[in-house]
Every structure is written in C-alpha cells, then in structure tokens.
Design a protein around this motif. Structure first.
Motif, PDB file in Angstrom:
ATOM      1  N   UNK A   1       8.943   5.031   0.726  1.00  0.00           N
ATOM      2  CA  UNK A   1       7.848   4.583   1.816  1.00  0.00           C
ATOM      3  C   UNK A   1       7.668   3.102   1.793  1.00  0.00           C
ATOM      4  N   UNK A   2       7.853   2.624   0.608  1.00  0.00           N
ATOM      5  CA  UNK A   2       7.782   0.742   0.509  1.00  0.00           C
ATOM      6  C   UNK A   2       9.124   0.468   1.613  1.00  0.00           C
ATOM      7  N   UNK A   3      10.125   1.013   1.180  1.00  0.00           N
ATOM      8  CA  UNK A   3      11.518   0.624   2.230  1.00  0.00           C
ATOM      9  C   UNK A   3      11.101   0.831   3.553  1.00  0.00           C
ATOM     10  N   UNK A   4      10.586   1.773   3.794  1.00  0.00           N
ATOM     11  CA  UNK A   4      10.497   2.228   5.436  1.00  0.00           C
ATOM     12  C   UNK A   4       9.354   1.209   5.880  1.00  0.00           C
ATOM     13  N   UNK A   5       8.402   0.747   5.073  1.00  0.00           N
ATOM     14  CA  UNK A   5       7.538  -0.225   5.536  1.00  0.00           C
ATOM     15  C   UNK A   5       8.111  -1.520   5.848  1.00  0.00           C
ATOM     16  N   UNK A   6       8.819  -1.852   4.839  1.00  0.00           N
ATOM     17  CA  UNK A   6       9.437  -3.050   4.974  1.00  0.00           C
ATOM     18  C   UNK A   6      10.445  -3.193   6.278  1.00  0.00           C
ATOM     19  N   UNK A   7      11.217  -1.938   6.453  1.00  0.00           N
ATOM     20  CA  UNK A   7      12.102  -1.728   7.710  1.00  0.00           C
ATOM     21  C   UNK A   7      11.356  -2.138   9.130  1.00  0.00           C
TER      22      UNK A   7
ATOM     23  N   UNK B   1      19.449   2.391  18.043  1.00  0.00           N
ATOM     24  CA  UNK B   1      20.383   3.483  18.357  1.00  0.00           C
ATOM     25  C   UNK B   1      20.903   3.893  16.788  1.00  0.00           C
ATOM     26  N   UNK B   2      20.940   3.178  15.985  1.00  0.00           N
ATOM     27  CA  UNK B   2      21.453   3.418  14.688  1.00  0.00           C
ATOM     28  C   UNK B   2      20.300   4.601  14.216  1.00  0.00           C
ATOM     29  N   UNK B   3      18.980   4.090  14.352  1.00  0.00           N
ATOM     30  CA  UNK B   3      18.096   5.126  13.809  1.00  0.00           C
ATOM     31  C   UNK B   3      18.003   6.336  14.567  1.00  0.00           C
ATOM     32  N   UNK B   4      18.307   6.387  15.828  1.00  0.00           N
ATOM     33  CA  UNK B   4      18.286   7.734  16.847  1.00  0.00           C
ATOM     34  C   UNK B   4      19.665   8.607  16.271  1.00  0.00           C
TER      35      UNK B   4
ATOM     36  N   UNK C   1       0.885  -1.344   0.035  1.00  0.00           N
ATOM     37  CA  UNK C   1       0.200  -0.019  -0.080  1.00  0.00           C
ATOM     38  C   UNK C   1       0.785   1.241   0.053  1.00  0.00           C
ATOM     39  N   UNK C   2       2.193   1.044  -0.104  1.00  0.00           N
ATOM     40  CA  UNK C   2       3.083   2.380   0.051  1.00  0.00           C
ATOM     41  C   UNK C   2       3.024   2.949  -1.201  1.00  0.00           C
TER      42      UNK C   2
END
Length: 116
Positions: A71-77, A104-107, A65-66
């Motif tokens: 957006x698709x990559x973010x949803x997969x993550x 921690x990486x995303x922060x 639905x992305x």
C-alpha cells in the motif's frame, strides 16, 4: 516540520485526519491499547503534532498512513503521478508525455490481471 515526527506520530496524525477519536487514532498508529488514551492526550499537546494538524496534508503523511509495504508503494506511485499531472497542467510537455506513458502501462497491467 515532518522530519521531527516519527512514523507512529505520522500515522496518528493521519488517523486523526481520517476522523478517528484520539484513543482509536493512537491504537491505529501502533500505541498500546492499554495506554492509548494517555498517548493520544500527550501527542495532542505536542507542538509538532499541532503544527502538522494545522497545515494541509502532505504526501509524507499520506504515504506514512499506509498499512503495508504494498500500500505504501502504491501511495508513493500515486503521489508521483499527482506531481506529474500538476506539471503537465502547467504546460510541461515532458511531464505530460510521462504521465500518458505511465497511464498506458497501468492500463496494460490492469488488463493482464483481469483476464483469466
């Protein structure tokens, strides 16, 4: 069951679950606005679509639905992090460590993008 649905059909199911009408869901899924009502009617009668709508939402639908590749990559993550979190809750130590390391990486990434 999801393997029998095309990408547009998955987007149609996702749009219906988001609360759109049949015609609006068909247009959102990529069907022609002129024939969206007929496409929605045809899709709603499909056994495969009915079965998917009756089942709880899957990760494949969520990803399909992305709107863009980003957006698709973010949803997969996000789905991957969900599965790590569930495994960590059940006592898997490696999953817990991986989840914390990714957090921690995303922060750090967020901190880099917010600074001028």
């Amino acid at each position: 069951m999801l393997t029998k649905l095309s990408h547009r059909q998955l987007r149609f199911v996702g749009a219906l679950r988001a609360g759109l009408s049949g015609k609006a869901a068909a247009v959102t899924a990529g069907y022609s606005p002129r024939t969206a009502a007929q496409a929605a009617s045809r899709l709603a009668k499909s056994e495969h679509i009915r079965a998917v709508l009756a089942a709880p939402e899957s990760h494949d639908e969520f990803v399909a639905c992305a709107d863009s590749d980003e957006a698709r990559a973010a949803r997969i993550r996000m789905c991957w992090l969900d599965s790590l979190c569930e495994r960590a809750k059940s006592g898997d130590v490696r999953a817990m460590l991986s989840y914390f390391a990714e957090w921690r990486r995303s922060k750090r990434r967020r901190r880099r993008t917010t600074r001028p």
